[in-house]
Design a protein around this motif. Structure first.
Motif, PDB file in Angstrom:
ATOM      1  N   GLU A  16     -35.789 -18.297 -13.512  1.00  0.00           N
ATOM      2  CA  GLU A  16     -37.129 -17.839 -13.876  1.00  0.00           C
ATOM      3  C   GLU A  16     -37.394 -18.022 -15.367  1.00  0.00           C
ATOM      4  OE1 GLU A  16     -40.803 -16.985 -13.224  1.00  0.00           O
ATOM      5  OE2 GLU A  16     -39.350 -17.031 -11.577  1.00  0.00           O
ATOM      6  N   PHE A  17     -36.395 -17.772 -16.213  1.00  0.00           N
ATOM      7  CA  PHE A  17     -36.555 -18.067 -17.642  1.00  0.00           C
ATOM      8  C   PHE A  17     -36.901 -19.536 -17.837  1.00  0.00           C
ATOM      9  CE2 PHE A  17     -33.742 -14.295 -18.701  1.00  0.00           C
ATOM     10  CZ  PHE A  17     -34.714 -13.619 -19.401  1.00  0.00           C
ATOM     11  N   THR A  18     -36.173 -20.397 -17.144  1.00  0.00           N
ATOM     12  CA  THR A  18     -36.404 -21.833 -17.266  1.00  0.00           C
ATOM     13  C   THR A  18     -37.826 -22.182 -16.852  1.00  0.00           C
ATOM     14  OG1 THR A  18     -34.069 -22.284 -16.829  1.00  0.00           O
ATOM     15  CG2 THR A  18     -35.616 -24.095 -16.488  1.00  0.00           C
ATOM     16  N   ARG A  19     -38.264 -21.649 -15.721  1.00  0.00           N
ATOM     17  CA  ARG A  19     -39.613 -21.934 -15.214  1.00  0.00           C
ATOM     18  C   ARG A  19     -40.682 -21.487 -16.207  1.00  0.00           C
ATOM     19  NH1 ARG A  19     -39.012 -19.574 -10.576  1.00  0.00           N
ATOM     20  NH2 ARG A  19     -38.616 -21.464  -9.374  1.00  0.00           N
ATOM     21  N   GLN A  20     -40.526 -20.292 -16.765  1.00  0.00           N
ATOM     22  CA  GLN A  20     -41.557 -19.769 -17.661  1.00  0.00           C
ATOM     23  C   GLN A  20     -41.553 -20.466 -19.016  1.00  0.00           C
ATOM     24  OE1 GLN A  20     -42.131 -15.518 -17.755  1.00  0.00           O
ATOM     25  NE2 GLN A  20     -41.573 -15.270 -15.605  1.00  0.00           N
ATOM     26  N   LEU A  21     -40.393 -20.838 -19.511  1.00  0.00           N
ATOM     27  CA  LEU A  21     -40.339 -21.577 -20.770  1.00  0.00           C
ATOM     28  C   LEU A  21     -40.988 -22.946 -20.621  1.00  0.00           C
ATOM     29  CD1 LEU A  21     -36.744 -20.609 -21.925  1.00  0.00           C
ATOM     30  CD2 LEU A  21     -38.864 -20.055 -23.136  1.00  0.00           C
ATOM     31  N   LEU A  22     -40.769 -23.595 -19.490  1.00  0.00           N
ATOM     32  CA  LEU A  22     -41.414 -24.880 -19.237  1.00  0.00           C
ATOM     33  C   LEU A  22     -42.926 -24.718 -19.161  1.00  0.00           C
ATOM     34  CD1 LEU A  22     -38.931 -26.288 -16.580  1.00  0.00           C
ATOM     35  CD2 LEU A  22     -39.385 -27.303 -18.820  1.00  0.00           C
ATOM     36  N   ALA A  23     -43.376 -23.657 -18.507  1.00  0.00           N
ATOM     37  CA  ALA A  23     -44.806 -23.404 -18.392  1.00  0.00           C
ATOM     38  C   ALA A  23     -45.440 -23.164 -19.757  1.00  0.00           C
ATOM     39  CB  ALA A  23     -45.059 -22.208 -17.481  1.00  0.00           C
ATOM     40  N   ARG A  24     -44.652 -22.692 -20.706  1.00  0.00           N
ATOM     41  CA  ARG A  24     -45.139 -22.470 -22.072  1.00  0.00           C
ATOM     42  C   ARG A  24     -45.190 -23.767 -22.872  1.00  0.00           C
ATOM     43  NH1 ARG A  24     -42.919 -17.480 -25.114  1.00  0.00           N
ATOM     44  NH2 ARG A  24     -43.513 -15.715 -23.801  1.00  0.00           N
ATOM     45  N   GLY A  25     -44.629 -24.840 -22.330  1.00  0.00           N
ATOM     46  CA  GLY A  25     -44.635 -26.113 -23.024  1.00  0.00           C
ATOM     47  C   GLY A  25     -43.334 -26.474 -23.707  1.00  0.00           C
ATOM     48  N   ALA A  26     -42.311 -25.650 -23.539  1.00  0.00           N
ATOM     49  CA  ALA A  26     -41.027 -25.918 -24.187  1.00  0.00           C
ATOM     50  C   ALA A  26     -40.270 -27.031 -23.476  1.00  0.00           C
ATOM     51  CB  ALA A  26     -40.181 -24.648 -24.205  1.00  0.00           C
ATOM     52  N   ARG A  27     -39.353 -27.631 -24.190  1.00  0.00           N
ATOM     53  CA  ARG A  27     -38.357 -28.521 -23.598  1.00  0.00           C
ATOM     54  C   ARG A  27     -37.103 -27.686 -23.359  1.00  0.00           C
ATOM     55  NH1 ARG A  27     -39.455 -33.972 -23.964  1.00  0.00           N
ATOM     56  NH2 ARG A  27     -41.343 -34.481 -25.161  1.00  0.00           N
ATOM     57  N   VAL A  28     -36.552 -27.785 -22.174  1.00  0.00           N
ATOM     58  CA  VAL A  28     -35.468 -26.886 -21.783  1.00  0.00           C
ATOM     59  C   VAL A  28     -34.258 -27.674 -21.299  1.00  0.00           C
ATOM     60  CG1 VAL A  28     -34.797 -24.967 -20.286  1.00  0.00           C
ATOM     61  CG2 VAL A  28     -37.168 -25.140 -21.088  1.00  0.00           C
ATOM     62  N   VAL A  29     -33.096 -27.257 -21.779  1.00  0.00           N
ATOM     63  CA  VAL A  29     -31.825 -27.691 -21.203  1.00  0.00           C
ATOM     64  C   VAL A  29     -31.303 -26.507 -20.406  1.00  0.00           C
ATOM     65  CG1 VAL A  29     -29.473 -28.469 -21.633  1.00  0.00           C
ATOM     66  CG2 VAL A  29     -31.351 -29.281 -23.088  1.00  0.00           C
ATOM     67  N   ALA A  30     -31.131 -26.700 -19.115  1.00  0.00           N
ATOM     68  CA  ALA A  30     -30.693 -25.627 -18.223  1.00  0.00           C
ATOM     69  C   ALA A  30     -29.315 -25.978 -17.680  1.00  0.00           C
ATOM     70  CB  ALA A  30     -31.684 -25.459 -17.073  1.00  0.00           C
ATOM     71  N   THR A  31     -28.413 -25.023 -17.678  1.00  0.00           N
ATOM     72  CA  THR A  31     -27.051 -25.306 -17.233  1.00  0.00           C
ATOM     73  C   THR A  31     -26.719 -24.539 -15.962  1.00  0.00           C
ATOM     74  OG1 THR A  31     -25.860 -23.519 -18.382  1.00  0.00           O
ATOM     75  CG2 THR A  31     -26.403 -25.505 -19.667  1.00  0.00           C
ATOM     76  N   ALA A  32     -25.790 -25.125 -15.217  1.00  0.00           N
ATOM     77  CA  ALA A  32     -25.251 -24.503 -14.012  1.00  0.00           C
ATOM     78  C   ALA A  32     -23.823 -25.000 -13.847  1.00  0.00           C
ATOM     79  CB  ALA A  32     -26.084 -24.876 -12.790  1.00  0.00           C
ATOM     80  N   ARG A  33     -22.999 -24.185 -13.221  1.00  0.00           N
ATOM     81  CA  ARG A  33     -21.622 -24.604 -13.013  1.00  0.00           C
ATOM     82  C   ARG A  33     -21.553 -25.846 -12.129  1.00  0.00           C
ATOM     83  NH1 ARG A  33     -17.835 -19.946 -10.983  1.00  0.00           N
ATOM     84  NH2 ARG A  33     -16.323 -21.629 -11.272  1.00  0.00           N
ATOM     85  N   HIS A  34     -22.423 -25.911 -11.115  1.00  0.00           N
ATOM     86  CA  HIS A  34     -22.437 -27.044 -10.185  1.00  0.00           C
ATOM     87  C   HIS A  34     -23.874 -27.546 -10.059  1.00  0.00           C
ATOM     88  CE1 HIS A  34     -18.323 -25.962  -9.126  1.00  0.00           C
ATOM     89  NE2 HIS A  34     -18.738 -24.737  -8.884  1.00  0.00           N
ATOM     90  N   PRO A  35     -24.330 -28.378 -10.980  1.00  0.00           N
ATOM     91  CA  PRO A  35     -25.725 -28.823 -10.955  1.00  0.00           C
ATOM     92  C   PRO A  35     -26.141 -29.482  -9.639  1.00  0.00           C
ATOM     93  CG  PRO A  35     -24.707 -29.397 -13.043  1.00  0.00           C
ATOM     94  CD  PRO A  35     -23.605 -28.905 -12.153  1.00  0.00           C
ATOM     95  N   GLY A  36     -25.215 -30.156  -8.985  1.00  0.00           N
ATOM     96  CA  GLY A  36     -25.553 -30.823  -7.735  1.00  0.00           C
ATOM     97  C   GLY A  36     -25.962 -29.863  -6.636  1.00  0.00           C
TER      98      GLY A  36
END
Length: 232
Positions: A16-36
């Motif tokens: 949700e942080f990622t979604r809202q930051l993108l909606a604000r116009g930011a560029r986001v690097v989002a991490t996950a242990r298993h991106p796939g």
């Protein structure tokens, strides 16, 4: 906050942080242990081509933190990181006194405290002067607020993370980087459970509003979703 990094972004508050930051116009690097396996996060990347990069990170692993630092420098392409949001964490439920496992305490410390602290250290050169480091904590980690024996491994890990927040705030103070610990409230995620009153969208919006209001004297504070200062 033009360039942001959110850890543990595959679900819940991180997503949700990622979604809202993108909606604000930011560029986001989002991490996950298993991106796939991060289906929702990858779908979001399809909605924001070129603005959302999904990278692997096991915050508890030194090699993974080092690889992220190298990849992040390439993704940022010389631009500084305005916001580092340490959201990744782990909680072991159902713990009872007399049966708390050493392995669970170690895992909590590595993931909730040691990993985020060392990640900030590894990415320090990429952080913008005057930027923000936000560590997702919990009131469960507050020594002053504890009234019962509950989730001990999580509580110990978050209490240690809170100390890390204070120390990092002092270390990064000369560069004007604000470092804060954030308590999101009781949120309806996999960790918080279905009984939690706050939805992830509400909690994320509230905490981003808290970050918007941060002043230079707020570094090193432990803040709730309404911006109130919480006791350590």
């Amino acid at each position: 906050m033009r360039h942001c990094l959110v850890t543990g972004a595959n679900r819940g508050l991180g997503l949700e942080f990622t979604r809202q930051l993108l909606a604000r116009g930011a560029r986001v690097v989002a991490t996950a242990r298993h991106p796939g396996r991060a289906a929702a996060l990858n779908a979001l990347a399809g909605d924001y081509p070129g603005r959302l990069h999904v990278l692997p990170l096991d915050v508890a692993a030194a090699r993974s933190r080092g690889e992220l630092a190298r990849e992040l420098a390439l993704v940022l392409d010389g631009q500084p990181l305005d916001l580092l949001l340490n959201n990744a964490g782990v909680l072991h439920g159902g713990e009872r006194f007399g049966q708390v496992a050493e392995a669970d305490l170690e895992t909590s410390l590595r993931t909730n405290a040691i990993g985020p602290f060392l990640l900030v250290q590894a990415l320090a050169d990429l952080l913008a002067d005057g930027g923000i480091v936000a560590n997702l904590s919990s009131e469960i980690g507050s020594l002053a607020l504890r009234r019962e024996f509950r989730t001990p491994s999580y509580a110990v890990g978050k209490a240690a993370q809170n100390m890390g927040t204070v120390l990092l705030s002092r270390a990064l103070q000369p560069r004007g980087i604000r470092v804060v610990a954030l308590h999101p409230g009781w949120v309806r995620t996999d960790m918080g459970g279905e009984r939690a009153p706050a939805l992830p969208a509400e909690a994320a919006a509230a905490l981003l509003a808290v970050l918007d209001r941060l002043g230079p004297d707020d570094s090193g504070l432990f803040l709730g979703p309404d911006g109130a200062v919480l006791p350590w």
